[in-house]
Scaffold this active site. Sequence first.
Site, PDB file in Angstrom:
ATOM      1  N   SER A 145       3.626   8.612  -5.070  1.00 32.01           N
ATOM      2  CA  SER A 145       3.053   7.697  -6.062  1.00 32.01           C
ATOM      3  C   SER A 145       1.605   8.075  -6.289  1.00 32.01           C
ATOM      4  CB  SER A 145       3.143   6.255  -5.560  1.00 32.01           C
ATOM      5  OG  SER A 145       2.345   5.391  -6.351  1.00 32.01           O
ATOM      6  N   TYR A 153       0.680   0.204   1.097  1.00 28.05           N
ATOM      7  CA  TYR A 153       1.530   1.131   0.339  1.00 28.05           C
ATOM      8  C   TYR A 153       0.761   2.405   0.014  1.00 28.05           C
ATOM      9  CZ  TYR A 153       4.529   2.712  -3.564  1.00 28.05           C
ATOM     10  OH  TYR A 153       5.336   3.432  -4.413  1.00 28.05           O
ATOM     11  N   LYS A 195       1.930   6.141   1.215  1.00 25.06           N
ATOM     12  CA  LYS A 195       2.218   7.225   0.276  1.00 25.06           C
ATOM     13  C   LYS A 195       1.269   8.409   0.483  1.00 25.06           C
ATOM     14  CE  LYS A 195       5.755   5.655  -2.035  1.00 25.06           C
ATOM     15  NZ  LYS A 195       7.076   6.331  -1.949  1.00 25.06           N
TER      16      LYS A 195
END
Length: 233
Positions: free
Chosen positions: A147, A160, A164
Amino acid sequence: MGTWEMDLAGKIALVTGGTRGLGKAIAFAMAEKGAQVVICGRKQESLDGTAEELKKAGFDVMARQAHAGKADQVSALLQAIEERHDKLDILVNNVGTNILTPCVAEADAGLWDKLMETNLKSAFLFSSRAYPLLKKAAGGKIVNISSIAARKAARGMGIYCVAKAGLEMLTKVLAVELAPDRINVNAVAPCVVRTQFSQPFWSNESLLKEITATIPFGRIAETSDVVGAVLYL
């Protein structure tokens, strides 16, 4: 080579989290190119539904329930693939989860562990357990779904972002380590994609405006924007 010219006939492709959203779109795209697709997910009902859709479309599919963050379940899935196909050509580490979270300094360890397990540990487990089968295929491919969050800190998704970022370094490490075995390892890093996974973000009008303001094209991605890159890799 355009994606329409690709021929994946005879290839075995495993897509984690392949029951919905981007994973489902990738699974269908690979099946359309001739691959025999394996999908996994946590919910049997979702697995059955997606498998039935693939079969009705005339595609060969193997669907198995597995928690991507649990080593024993991942190992059992790869063993089942070996028993049925004897090899694995393509692994797409797509499974992930994201929720609006408090700032990292205020997050509890349980939330940290959950997001790390699904977004980072899962890719390690699948890649390591799949390695012998990919090596046997003599030219295997691993594609990790990362991402833009790996490179840009964002409010409400700090854990998150960290996970990532770890996934992108895992991609680089595996690319170096597995190259002698002719296994290519790459990552695709989209921004927000309009799926159920990211609905908490694009369904929030003010948050959506904030996100799209940073995108020159003026909109978030659709699954079709990402699938082609995955197929190419």
